[in-house]
Design a protein around this motif. Structure first.
Motif, short mmCIF file in Angstrom:
data_model
loop_
_atom_site.label_atom_id
_atom_site.label_comp_id
_atom_site.label_asym_id
_atom_site.label_seq_id
_atom_site.Cartn_x
_atom_site.Cartn_y
_atom_site.Cartn_z
N VAL A 77 63.78 33.53 21.67
CA VAL A 77 64.58 32.63 22.51
C VAL A 77 63.84 31.29 22.50
CG1 VAL A 77 65.33 32.14 24.87
CG2 VAL A 77 65.58 34.45 23.95
N GLY A 83 63.60 32.44 30.26
CA GLY A 83 63.53 32.70 31.70
C GLY A 83 64.89 32.75 32.38
N GLY A 85 67.21 35.25 31.34
CA GLY A 85 67.81 36.55 31.01
C GLY A 85 68.50 36.58 29.65
N LYS A 88 67.41 39.55 27.21
CA LYS A 88 67.97 40.81 27.70
C LYS A 88 69.47 40.87 27.40
CE LYS A 88 67.54 41.83 32.12
NZ LYS A 88 66.85 41.96 33.41
N ASN A 114 51.16 40.48 23.86
CA ASN A 114 52.45 39.81 24.08
C ASN A 114 53.14 40.34 25.35
OD1 ASN A 114 54.99 38.66 23.99
ND2 ASN A 114 55.17 38.83 21.78
N ARG A 126 64.17 50.25 31.91
CA ARG A 126 64.48 50.50 33.33
C ARG A 126 65.99 50.41 33.56
NH1 ARG A 126 60.74 46.95 35.00
NH2 ARG A 126 62.31 45.38 35.48
C1 LIG Z 1 59.86 37.13 24.74
C2 LIG Z 1 61.12 36.27 24.83
C3 LIG Z 1 62.09 36.74 23.75
C4 LIG Z 1 61.76 36.45 26.23
O1 LIG Z 1 62.98 35.72 26.28
P1 LIG Z 1 63.69 35.37 27.68
O2 LIG Z 1 65.13 35.07 27.40
O3 LIG Z 1 62.92 34.33 28.39
O4 LIG Z 1 63.56 36.77 28.46
P2 LIG Z 1 64.48 37.26 29.66
O5 LIG Z 1 64.76 36.08 30.56
O6 LIG Z 1 65.65 38.03 29.14
O7 LIG Z 1 63.49 38.24 30.43
C5 LIG Z 1 63.57 39.65 30.29
C6 LIG Z 1 62.49 40.29 31.17
O8 LIG Z 1 61.19 39.93 30.68
C7 LIG Z 1 60.45 39.22 31.67
N1 LIG Z 1 59.80 38.06 31.03
C8 LIG Z 1 60.28 37.31 30.03
N2 LIG Z 1 59.41 36.32 29.73
C9 LIG Z 1 58.37 36.46 30.58
C10 LIG Z 1 57.15 35.76 30.75
N3 LIG Z 1 56.83 34.68 30.01
N4 LIG Z 1 56.28 36.20 31.70
C11 LIG Z 1 56.59 37.28 32.45
N5 LIG Z 1 57.74 38.00 32.32
C12 LIG Z 1 58.61 37.59 31.41
C13 LIG Z 1 61.48 38.72 32.66
O9 LIG Z 1 60.93 38.58 33.95
C14 LIG Z 1 62.53 39.81 32.60
O10 LIG Z 1 62.13 40.94 33.38
P3 LIG Z 1 62.99 41.40 34.67
O11 LIG Z 1 64.36 41.71 34.17
O12 LIG Z 1 62.21 42.59 35.14
O13 LIG Z 1 62.95 40.22 35.59
C15 LIG Z 1 60.81 34.76 24.65
O14 LIG Z 1 59.83 34.37 25.58
C16 LIG Z 1 60.30 34.41 23.26
O15 LIG Z 1 61.09 34.18 22.35
N6 LIG Z 1 58.97 34.34 23.09
C17 LIG Z 1 58.35 34.01 21.81
C18 LIG Z 1 58.60 35.02 20.76
C19 LIG Z 1 58.20 36.43 21.12
O16 LIG Z 1 57.10 36.68 21.60
N7 LIG Z 1 59.14 37.38 20.84
C20 LIG Z 1 58.91 38.81 21.04
C21 LIG Z 1 58.11 39.46 19.95
S1 LIG Z 1 59.14 40.26 18.74
#
Ligand SMILES: CC(C)(COP(=O)(O)OP(=O)(O)OC[C@H]1O[C@@H](n2cnc3c(N)ncnc32)[C@H](O)[C@@H]1OP(=O)(O)O)[C@@H](O)C(=O)NCCC(=O)NCCS
Length: 161
Positions: A77, A83, A85, A88, A114, A126
């Protein structure tokens, strides 16, 4: 942010490549690989678009020899869309497709450092009220020769949706 989710097309490959490049700690793949993900594997991928720009992407495939298992290769993302959702939502929407109805397990790998990604998949398990098993798939030393952290396998399922 008004976000549309859709299946990718091959023209998205370059934008996927750039999005991954700008999203450490993700490993980049070749542009050619991203083109295959957005074309041959487009039915098992999802793109998120806002104002004509790619802001999220999930790549994956049905695991060879285990058709009831979806192997999620990468989820990304863009910084501005995090942040809210979106990660998800993309994964839930992908798993809700009619053609994925027989998929009972989702697998992916995550490095131990990570935390955002770990939280994402724990949250999905969950919400699906599914078991989550964690084991090492590719080991730092025996597979990566010490050049990369271990990749831990997160196996979620059976999924109720
Ligand atoms: C990891 C990533 C895909 C999350 O995307 P996002 O759209 O921000 O995630 P979401 O908003 O759907 O969050 C889903 C859950 O993860 C948690 N979460 C997401 N990012 C978080 C962070 N930086 N710190 C803590 N929790 C986090 C959220 O709180 C949520 O949990 P909940 O439903 O219990 O509240 C994004 O940060 C990203 O692309 N990061 C870089 C690439 C990476 O590491 N990809 C994954 C490896 S394959």
């Amino acid at each position: 942010m008004d976000i549309t989710l859709r299946k990718p097309r091959s023209e998205d490959g370059l934008a996927v490549h750039q999005l991954v490049e700008n999203s450490p700690p993700l490993d980049t793949n070749s542009l050619y690989c991203n083109l295959l993900q957005t074309s041959h594997f487009g039915d098992t991928a999802i793109a998120a678009e806002a104002d004509g720009e790619l802001v999220g992407f999930v790549s994956g495939y049905r695991k060879p020899g285990a058709g009831d298992t979806y192997f999620l290769w990468q989820v990304v993302v863009g910084e501005k869309a995090r942040g809210q959702g979106l990660a998800k939502r993309m994964i839930q929407s992908l798993m809700a497709r009619d053609e994925m109805a027989d998929v009972a397990y989702l697998e992916t790998t995550i490095t131990p450092d990570n935390e955002p990604s770990q939280r994402l998949f724990k949250a999905l398990a969950r919400e699906w009220e599914a078991e989550l098993d964690i084991s090492v798939l590719f080991d730092k030393d025996s597979h990566f020769g010490g050049r990369h952290e271990s990749e831990e396998l997160y196996r979620i399922g059976p999924i109720r949706r």
